[in-house]
Design a protein around this motif. Structure first.
Motif, PDB file in Angstrom:
ATOM      1  N   PHE A 224      12.566   4.355 -11.085  1.00 16.35           N
ATOM      2  CA  PHE A 224      12.278   5.579 -10.322  1.00 16.35           C
ATOM      3  C   PHE A 224      11.506   6.586 -11.181  1.00 16.35           C
ATOM      4  N   CYS A 225      11.971   6.825 -12.389  1.00 14.03           N
ATOM      5  CA  CYS A 225      11.300   7.776 -13.295  1.00 14.03           C
ATOM      6  C   CYS A 225       9.870   7.339 -13.576  1.00 14.03           C
ATOM      7  N   THR A 226       9.675   6.046 -13.761  1.00 12.29           N
ATOM      8  CA  THR A 226       8.347   5.513 -14.062  1.00 12.29           C
ATOM      9  C   THR A 226       7.398   5.676 -12.887  1.00 12.29           C
ATOM     10  N   THR A 227       7.869   5.389 -11.678  1.00 12.40           N
ATOM     11  CA  THR A 227       7.030   5.513 -10.482  1.00 12.40           C
ATOM     12  C   THR A 227       6.595   6.952 -10.269  1.00 12.40           C
ATOM     13  N   LEU A 228       7.526   7.880 -10.437  1.00 10.54           N
ATOM     14  CA  LEU A 228       7.241   9.299 -10.224  1.00 10.54           C
ATOM     15  C   LEU A 228       6.141   9.797 -11.158  1.00 10.54           C
ATOM     16  N   LEU A 229       6.207   9.422 -12.425  1.00 11.17           N
ATOM     17  CA  LEU A 229       5.250   9.912 -13.414  1.00 11.17           C
ATOM     18  C   LEU A 229       3.906   9.187 -13.370  1.00 11.17           C
ATOM     19  N   SER A 230       3.933   7.918 -12.989  1.00 10.94           N
ATOM     20  CA  SER A 230       2.702   7.113 -13.071  1.00 10.94           C
ATOM     21  C   SER A 230       1.911   7.033 -11.777  1.00 10.94           C
ATOM     22  N   SER A 231       2.475   7.473 -10.658  1.00 13.13           N
ATOM     23  CA  SER A 231       1.827   7.295  -9.355  1.00 13.13           C
ATOM     24  C   SER A 231       0.414   7.873  -9.266  1.00 13.13           C
ATOM     25  N   PRO A 232       0.166   9.127  -9.680  1.00 12.92           N
ATOM     26  CA  PRO A 232      -1.209   9.665  -9.567  1.00 12.92           C
ATOM     27  C   PRO A 232      -2.243   8.843 -10.342  1.00 12.92           C
ATOM     28  N   VAL A 233      -1.898   8.466 -11.563  1.00 12.09           N
ATOM     29  CA  VAL A 233      -2.824   7.672 -12.371  1.00 12.09           C
ATOM     30  C   VAL A 233      -2.997   6.283 -11.773  1.00 12.09           C
ATOM     31  N   ASP A 234      -1.937   5.734 -11.211  1.00 13.60           N
ATOM     32  CA  ASP A 234      -1.986   4.395 -10.620  1.00 13.60           C
ATOM     33  C   ASP A 234      -2.931   4.357  -9.426  1.00 13.60           C
ATOM     34  N   VAL A 235      -2.881   5.383  -8.581  1.00 11.91           N
ATOM     35  CA  VAL A 235      -3.753   5.432  -7.407  1.00 11.91           C
ATOM     36  C   VAL A 235      -5.220   5.541  -7.830  1.00 11.91           C
ATOM     37  N   VAL A 236      -5.512   6.419  -8.792  1.00  8.82           N
ATOM     38  CA  VAL A 236      -6.886   6.573  -9.286  1.00  8.82           C
ATOM     39  C   VAL A 236      -7.367   5.266  -9.904  1.00  8.82           C
ATOM     40  N   LYS A 237      -6.508   4.614 -10.679  1.00  8.18           N
ATOM     41  CA  LYS A 237      -6.849   3.336 -11.305  1.00  8.18           C
ATOM     42  C   LYS A 237      -7.201   2.288 -10.252  1.00  8.18           C
ATOM     43  N   THR A 238      -6.407   2.190  -9.204  1.00  7.79           N
ATOM     44  CA  THR A 238      -6.645   1.203  -8.149  1.00  7.79           C
ATOM     45  C   THR A 238      -7.955   1.492  -7.425  1.00  7.79           C
ATOM     46  N   ARG A 239      -8.186   2.749  -7.071  1.00  4.24           N
ATOM     47  CA  ARG A 239      -9.423   3.132  -6.373  1.00  4.24           C
ATOM     48  C   ARG A 239     -10.650   2.827  -7.229  1.00  4.24           C
ATOM     49  N   PHE A 240     -10.595   3.180  -8.509  1.00  5.82           N
ATOM     50  CA  PHE A 240     -11.750   3.013  -9.395  1.00  5.82           C
ATOM     51  C   PHE A 240     -12.051   1.539  -9.644  1.00  5.82           C
ATOM     52  N   ILE A 241     -11.017   0.737  -9.878  1.00  3.33           N
ATOM     53  CA  ILE A 241     -11.195  -0.696 -10.117  1.00  3.33           C
ATOM     54  C   ILE A 241     -11.782  -1.393  -8.897  1.00  3.33           C
ATOM     55  N   ASN A 242     -11.316  -0.998  -7.706  1.00  4.06           N
ATOM     56  CA  ASN A 242     -11.733  -1.668  -6.482  1.00  4.06           C
ATOM     57  C   ASN A 242     -13.105  -1.204  -5.987  1.00  4.06           C
ATOM     58  N   SER A 243     -13.607  -0.086  -6.495  1.00  2.00           N
ATOM     59  CA  SER A 243     -14.856   0.496  -5.985  1.00  2.00           C
ATOM     60  C   SER A 243     -16.076  -0.335  -6.349  1.00  2.00           C
ATOM     61  N   PRO A 244     -17.058  -0.428  -5.425  1.00  2.00           N
ATOM     62  CA  PRO A 244     -18.318  -1.112  -5.756  1.00  2.00           C
ATOM     63  C   PRO A 244     -19.123  -0.281  -6.740  1.00  2.00           C
ATOM     64  N   ALA A 245     -20.078  -0.912  -7.403  1.00  2.00           N
ATOM     65  CA  ALA A 245     -20.891  -0.222  -8.413  1.00  2.00           C
ATOM     66  C   ALA A 245     -21.574   1.003  -7.813  1.00  2.00           C
ATOM     67  N   GLY A 246     -21.443   2.143  -8.475  1.00  5.96           N
ATOM     68  CA  GLY A 246     -22.118   3.360  -8.050  1.00  5.96           C
ATOM     69  C   GLY A 246     -21.316   4.273  -7.137  1.00  5.96           C
ATOM     70  N   GLN A 247     -20.189   3.811  -6.609  1.00 12.94           N
ATOM     71  CA  GLN A 247     -19.413   4.669  -5.702  1.00 12.94           C
ATOM     72  C   GLN A 247     -18.848   5.879  -6.446  1.00 12.94           C
ATOM     73  N   TYR A 248     -18.334   5.638  -7.643  1.00 18.07           N
ATOM     74  CA  TYR A 248     -17.823   6.727  -8.461  1.00 18.07           C
ATOM     75  C   TYR A 248     -18.545   6.713  -9.807  1.00 18.07           C
ATOM     76  N   ILE A 249     -18.980   7.881 -10.258  1.00 19.59           N
ATOM     77  CA  ILE A 249     -19.689   7.977 -11.532  1.00 19.59           C
ATOM     78  C   ILE A 249     -18.747   7.704 -12.699  1.00 19.59           C
ATOM     79  N   SER A 250     -17.518   8.203 -12.570  1.00 23.77           N
ATOM     80  CA  SER A 250     -16.537   8.084 -13.640  1.00 23.77           C
ATOM     81  C   SER A 250     -15.136   8.190 -13.061  1.00 23.77           C
ATOM     82  N   VAL A 251     -14.139   8.008 -13.920  1.00 29.87           N
ATOM     83  CA  VAL A 251     -12.746   8.139 -13.497  1.00 29.87           C
ATOM     84  C   VAL A 251     -12.452   9.557 -13.006  1.00 29.87           C
ATOM     85  N   PRO A 252     -12.851  10.617 -13.743  1.00 29.10           N
ATOM     86  CA  PRO A 252     -12.626  11.979 -13.243  1.00 29.10           C
ATOM     87  C   PRO A 252     -13.312  12.228 -11.899  1.00 29.10           C
ATOM     88  N   SER A 253     -14.514  11.625 -11.718  1.00 28.07           N
ATOM     89  CA  SER A 253     -15.232  11.761 -10.454  1.00 28.07           C
ATOM     90  C   SER A 253     -14.436  11.148  -9.309  1.00 28.07           C
TER      91      SER A 253
END
Length: 307
Positions: A224-253
């Protein structure tokens, strides 16, 4: 994790690495549909092409996936997931105690909280660089769907490795390393340190014996503690990894696009399947890990006495 009782022989580093790898693979096989549901919920709202299907809740997502794409789709990417656990979990979990002892200056002295955190940082960081290609392939296979009227990008695990390396670049297999590194540092530290502290608390205060109920409860709290702290980074990681080339310039983007288009709640998409998956994964993994270590050391002792 937590010193062994006097009657037990401490497991060797090799036994820990092997036990962690086997336990993590078993946990992954059992909880993989929850992980697939988490990925689908996390990328929902990202695609410009919509099939008209909306995923709602954990069971709803699993049921919808099974009905629309077949039950086997829930295990799409499982081979990459198993490869990930062998190359990743075996190291970050199996080496945790050894690295913890390395950071402890005085021999025989119990590791401090700082030693535990440092061990989690180091083992998690090293494991990410080794296992990142398996993470990229796993996420892409879980995310792809044939319901958009497009031909799936990949036909299988090894096909995905080949196509990513040849049509994008070899470095694409390490795409998303930064958010994944941050995510896994958070996960490794929170998961292992929380489990270690809770197990030590229960055993030291004689609330629970160092056995299955103690391991189970400690793992659930850690999940539970791990899910709570890691969820925001996990969602960004999944979106960025799955994105086609050029959709996002960078992780912060990627993170900023999510925030402006979908709001702050987007960073907690898939939280419930994440917790169900990580919580159950932790329980299965840690309980199996502890029992497997003991049984392997007993076998070694028996073999030693026999010779």
């Amino acid at each position: 994790m937590v010193s062994a009782t006097a009657s037990e022989v401490p497991p060797t580093t090799g036994v820990k690495i092997f036990s962690a790898g086997v336990a993590a693979c078993l946990a992954d096989v059992i909880t993989f549909p929850l992980d697939t549901a988490k990925v689908r919920l996390q990328i929902q709202g990202e695609s410009q092409i919509s099939s008209g299907i909306r995923y709602k809740g954990v069971l709803g997502t699993i049921t919808t996936l099974a009905k629309t794409e077949g039950s086997m789709k829930l295990y799409s990417g499982l081979p990459a997931g198993i490869q990930r656990q062998i190359s990743f979990a075996s190291l970050r979990i199996g080496l945790y105690d050894t690295v913890q002892e390395y950071f402890t200056s005085e021999e025989g002295k119990a590791p401090s909280l700082g030693n535990k955190i440092a061990a989690g940082l180091m083992t998690g960081g090293v494991a990410v660089f080794i296992g990142q290609p398996t993470e990229v392939v796993k996420v892409r296979l879980q995310a792809q769907s044939h319901l958009h009227g497009l031909k799936p990008r990949y036909t299988g695990t090894y096909n995905a490795y080949r196509i990513i390396a040849t049509t994008e670049s070899l470095t694409t297999l390490w795409k998303g390393t930064t958010p994944n590194l941050l995510r896994n540092i958070i996960i490794n530290c929170t998961e292992l340190v929380t489990y270690d502290l809770m197990k030590g608390f229960f055993v030291k205060n004689k609330i629970l014996a160092d056995d299955v109920p103690c391991h189970l409860l400690s793992a659930l709290i850690a999940g539970f503690c791990t899910t709570l702290l890691s969820s925001p980074v996990d969602v960004v990681k999944t979106r960025f990894i799955n994105s086609p080339a050029g959709q996002y310039i960078s992780v912060p983007s990627c993170a900023m696009t999510m925030f402006t288009k979908e709001g702050p709640t987007a960073f907690f998409k898939g939280f419930m399947p994440s917790f169900l998956r990580l919580g159950s994964w932790n329980v299965i993994m840690f309980v199996c890990f502890e029992q497997l270590k003991r049984e392997l050391m007993k076998s070694r002792q028996t073999a030693g006495y026999a010779t």
